[in-house]
Design a protein around this motif. Sequence first.
Motif, PDB file in Angstrom:
ATOM      1  N   GLY A   1      23.206  46.828 113.167  1.00 48.26           N
ATOM      2  CA  GLY A   1      21.904  47.423 113.466  1.00 48.26           C
ATOM      3  C   GLY A   1      21.974  48.557 114.462  1.00 48.26           C
ATOM      4  O   GLY A   1      20.943  49.038 114.929  1.00 48.26           O
ATOM      5  N   LYS A   2      23.167  49.019 114.787  1.00 45.59           N
ATOM      6  CA  LYS A   2      23.344  50.084 115.777  1.00 45.59           C
ATOM      7  C   LYS A   2      23.875  51.373 115.145  1.00 45.59           C
ATOM      8  O   LYS A   2      24.288  52.277 115.847  1.00 45.59           O
ATOM      9  CB  LYS A   2      24.277  49.607 116.882  1.00 45.59           C
ATOM     10  N   GLY A   3      23.904  51.430 113.814  1.00 43.26           N
ATOM     11  CA  GLY A   3      24.354  52.636 113.135  1.00 43.26           C
ATOM     12  C   GLY A   3      25.851  52.725 112.900  1.00 43.26           C
ATOM     13  O   GLY A   3      26.348  53.731 112.387  1.00 43.26           O
ATOM     14  N   ILE A   4      26.588  51.683 113.252  1.00 44.05           N
ATOM     15  CA  ILE A   4      28.054  51.710 113.115  1.00 44.05           C
ATOM     16  C   ILE A   4      28.454  51.731 111.639  1.00 44.05           C
ATOM     17  O   ILE A   4      29.299  52.547 111.237  1.00 44.05           O
ATOM     18  CB  ILE A   4      28.683  50.520 113.861  1.00 44.05           C
ATOM     19  N   GLY A   5      27.878  50.863 110.840  1.00 41.01           N
ATOM     20  CA  GLY A   5      28.197  50.842 109.410  1.00 41.01           C
ATOM     21  C   GLY A   5      27.878  52.168 108.749  1.00 41.01           C
ATOM     22  O   GLY A   5      28.664  52.688 107.952  1.00 41.01           O
ATOM     23  N   LYS A   6      26.741  52.721 109.067  1.00 42.74           N
ATOM     24  CA  LYS A   6      26.339  54.001 108.487  1.00 42.74           C
ATOM     25  C   LYS A   6      27.313  55.107 108.876  1.00 42.74           C
ATOM     26  O   LYS A   6      27.666  55.959 108.054  1.00 42.74           O
ATOM     27  CB  LYS A   6      24.917  54.347 108.919  1.00 42.74           C
ATOM     28  N   GLU A   7      27.769  55.106 110.116  1.00 45.84           N
ATOM     29  CA  GLU A   7      28.739  56.121 110.556  1.00 45.84           C
ATOM     30  C   GLU A   7      30.073  55.932 109.853  1.00 45.84           C
ATOM     31  O   GLU A   7      30.722  56.914 109.464  1.00 45.84           O
ATOM     32  CB  GLU A   7      28.916  56.079 112.077  1.00 45.84           C
ATOM     33  N   LEU A   8      30.504  54.698 109.665  1.00 48.82           N
ATOM     34  CA  LEU A   8      31.749  54.448 108.939  1.00 48.82           C
ATOM     35  C   LEU A   8      31.644  54.942 107.495  1.00 48.82           C
ATOM     36  O   LEU A   8      32.583  55.560 106.972  1.00 48.82           O
ATOM     37  CB  LEU A   8      32.111  52.967 108.999  1.00 48.82           C
ATOM     38  N   VAL A   9      30.503  54.700 106.851  1.00 49.38           N
ATOM     39  CA  VAL A   9      30.298  55.212 105.491  1.00 49.38           C
ATOM     40  C   VAL A   9      30.305  56.739 105.495  1.00 49.38           C
ATOM     41  O   VAL A   9      30.879  57.375 104.609  1.00 49.38           O
ATOM     42  CB  VAL A   9      28.988  54.664 104.876  1.00 49.38           C
ATOM     43  N   ARG A  10      29.698  57.348 106.501  1.00 51.94           N
ATOM     44  CA  ARG A  10      29.698  58.810 106.600  1.00 51.94           C
ATOM     45  C   ARG A  10      31.121  59.348 106.714  1.00 51.94           C
ATOM     46  O   ARG A  10      31.494  60.320 106.043  1.00 51.94           O
ATOM     47  CB  ARG A  10      28.874  59.283 107.799  1.00 51.94           C
ATOM     48  N   LEU A  11      31.945  58.697 107.528  1.00 49.72           N
ATOM     49  CA  LEU A  11      33.334  59.138 107.700  1.00 49.72           C
ATOM     50  C   LEU A  11      34.117  59.050 106.391  1.00 49.72           C
ATOM     51  O   LEU A  11      34.860  59.967 106.035  1.00 49.72           O
ATOM     52  CB  LEU A  11      34.019  58.307 108.793  1.00 49.72           C
TER      53      LEU A  11
ATOM     54  N   ILE B   1      32.865  57.752  94.398  1.00 50.04           N
ATOM     55  CA  ILE B   1      33.215  56.756  95.412  1.00 50.04           C
ATOM     56  C   ILE B   1      32.558  55.461  94.954  1.00 50.04           C
ATOM     57  O   ILE B   1      31.344  55.420  94.727  1.00 50.04           O
ATOM     58  CB  ILE B   1      32.727  57.143  96.818  1.00 50.04           C
ATOM     59  N   VAL B   2      33.356  54.410  94.794  1.00 50.59           N
ATOM     60  CA  VAL B   2      32.898  53.151  94.220  1.00 50.59           C
ATOM     61  C   VAL B   2      33.016  52.037  95.254  1.00 50.59           C
ATOM     62  O   VAL B   2      33.952  52.024  96.048  1.00 50.59           O
ATOM     63  CB  VAL B   2      33.766  52.785  92.992  1.00 50.59           C
ATOM     64  N   LEU B   3      32.094  51.091  95.212  1.00 49.52           N
ATOM     65  CA  LEU B   3      32.230  49.875  96.008  1.00 49.52           C
ATOM     66  C   LEU B   3      31.515  48.743  95.312  1.00 49.52           C
ATOM     67  O   LEU B   3      30.670  48.962  94.449  1.00 49.52           O
ATOM     68  CB  LEU B   3      31.703  50.053  97.435  1.00 49.52           C
ATOM     69  N   VAL B   4      31.877  47.521  95.677  1.00 46.19           N
ATOM     70  CA  VAL B   4      31.182  46.329  95.208  1.00 46.19           C
ATOM     71  C   VAL B   4      30.394  45.807  96.402  1.00 46.19           C
ATOM     72  O   VAL B   4      30.961  45.530  97.453  1.00 46.19           O
ATOM     73  CB  VAL B   4      32.175  45.246  94.705  1.00 46.19           C
ATOM     74  N   ALA B   5      29.081  45.694  96.240  1.00 40.03           N
ATOM     75  CA  ALA B   5      28.213  45.265  97.337  1.00 40.03           C
ATOM     76  C   ALA B   5      27.691  43.859  97.085  1.00 40.03           C
ATOM     77  O   ALA B   5      27.352  43.508  95.952  1.00 40.03           O
ATOM     78  CB  ALA B   5      27.028  46.216  97.475  1.00 40.03           C
ATOM     79  N   TYR B   6      27.619  43.074  98.145  1.00 38.20           N
ATOM     80  CA  TYR B   6      26.887  41.821  98.072  1.00 38.20           C
ATOM     81  C   TYR B   6      25.418  42.171  97.857  1.00 38.20           C
ATOM     82  O   TYR B   6      24.920  43.175  98.389  1.00 38.20           O
ATOM     83  CB  TYR B   6      27.057  41.004  99.356  1.00 38.20           C
ATOM     84  N   ASP B   7      24.707  41.357  97.082  1.00 36.41           N
ATOM     85  CA  ASP B   7      23.310  41.643  96.775  1.00 36.41           C
ATOM     86  C   ASP B   7      22.472  41.866  98.036  1.00 36.41           C
ATOM     87  O   ASP B   7      21.600  42.733  98.060  1.00 36.41           O
ATOM     88  CB  ASP B   7      22.697  40.522  95.937  1.00 36.41           C
ATOM     89  N   SER B   8      22.756  41.116  99.084  1.00 38.80           N
ATOM     90  CA  SER B   8      21.969  41.241 100.312  1.00 38.80           C
ATOM     91  C   SER B   8      22.198  42.576 101.023  1.00 38.80           C
ATOM     92  O   SER B   8      21.421  42.942 101.899  1.00 38.80           O
ATOM     93  CB  SER B   8      22.297  40.091 101.270  1.00 38.80           C
TER      94      SER B   8
ATOM     95  N   ILE C   1      22.636  45.592  99.281  1.00 47.88           N
ATOM     96  CA  ILE C   1      22.331  46.719  98.394  1.00 47.88           C
ATOM     97  C   ILE C   1      21.429  47.749  99.072  1.00 47.88           C
ATOM     98  O   ILE C   1      21.646  48.949  98.957  1.00 47.88           O
ATOM     99  CB  ILE C   1      21.734  46.226  97.056  1.00 47.88           C
ATOM    100  N   GLY C   2      20.424  47.299  99.795  1.00 52.99           N
ATOM    101  CA  GLY C   2      19.517  48.218 100.495  1.00 52.99           C
ATOM    102  C   GLY C   2      20.254  49.113 101.467  1.00 52.99           C
ATOM    103  O   GLY C   2      19.987  50.320 101.550  1.00 52.99           O
ATOM    104  N   PHE C   3      21.182  48.535 102.218  1.00 52.59           N
ATOM    105  CA  PHE C   3      21.979  49.326 103.165  1.00 52.59           C
ATOM    106  C   PHE C   3      22.740  50.419 102.432  1.00 52.59           C
ATOM    107  O   PHE C   3      22.723  51.590 102.823  1.00 52.59           O
ATOM    108  CB  PHE C   3      22.955  48.421 103.935  1.00 52.59           C
ATOM    109  N   TYR C   4      23.429  50.050 101.357  1.00 49.99           N
ATOM    110  CA  TYR C   4      24.240  51.026 100.633  1.00 49.99           C
ATOM    111  C   TYR C   4      23.382  52.086  99.952  1.00 49.99           C
ATOM    112  O   TYR C   4      23.769  53.261  99.915  1.00 49.99           O
ATOM    113  CB  TYR C   4      25.163  50.326  99.633  1.00 49.99           C
ATOM    114  N   LYS C   5      22.221  51.712  99.441  1.00 54.34           N
ATOM    115  CA  LYS C   5      21.312  52.706  98.875  1.00 54.34           C
ATOM    116  C   LYS C   5      20.902  53.706  99.957  1.00 54.34           C
ATOM    117  O   LYS C   5      20.813  54.903  99.709  1.00 54.34           O
ATOM    118  CB  LYS C   5      20.072  52.039  98.281  1.00 54.34           C
ATOM    119  N   ASN C   6      20.657  53.192 101.150  1.00 55.72           N
ATOM    120  CA  ASN C   6      20.292  54.035 102.290  1.00 55.72           C
ATOM    121  C   ASN C   6      21.412  55.009 102.644  1.00 55.72           C
ATOM    122  O   ASN C   6      21.161  56.058 103.234  1.00 55.72           O
ATOM    123  CB  ASN C   6      19.951  53.147 103.484  1.00 55.72           C
ATOM    124  N   CYS C   7      22.637  54.667 102.292  1.00 57.21           N
ATOM    125  CA  CYS C   7      23.796  55.520 102.568  1.00 57.21           C
ATOM    126  C   CYS C   7      24.123  56.456 101.398  1.00 57.21           C
ATOM    127  O   CYS C   7      25.117  57.179 101.431  1.00 57.21           O
ATOM    128  CB  CYS C   7      25.022  54.659 102.882  1.00 57.21           C
TER     129      CYS C   7
END
Length: 134
Positions: A80-90, A101-108, A110-116
């Motif tokens: 919740g501090k933007g760390i995951g989003k920054e890692l995806v950006r990198l 760029i492909v990944l397998v996401a846990y259903d819970s 999906i919203g985070f990855y869509k946001n990225c």
Amino acid sequence: MAVVYKDAQDLRAEDLKELFLSVGWSSGHYPERLVIAMRNSAAVFTAWDDDRLVGLINALDDGIMTAYVHYLLVNPAYQGKGIGKELVRLISEKYKGYLRIVLVAYDSQIGFYKNCGFEVGSEKTPMFITSLWT
């Protein structure tokens, strides 16, 4: 908290074990294998709070067209501090010239990855042969 991001594939087993187990991933029970997996990855970006590994993303790629994000994890105390989003950006920046760029996401998640910027594939199902339980 001043999180520092690093491009680092040489990681200690203890750090990997602590991070992977913090999110309940069974891979954390194989820290020596994780060390080798990170060394063999095409890209690894990490997030650190002082000397504590708090986040990680890695990818495997074919060198020109497709990159596969294998792991993205952030210690729950740091979520919740933007760390995951920054890692995806990198990782996205590293592979910006690739066609996919492909990944397998846990259903819970999906919203985070869509946001990225990721999209849910239609008529596609991830499939596994695995010995892991998470």
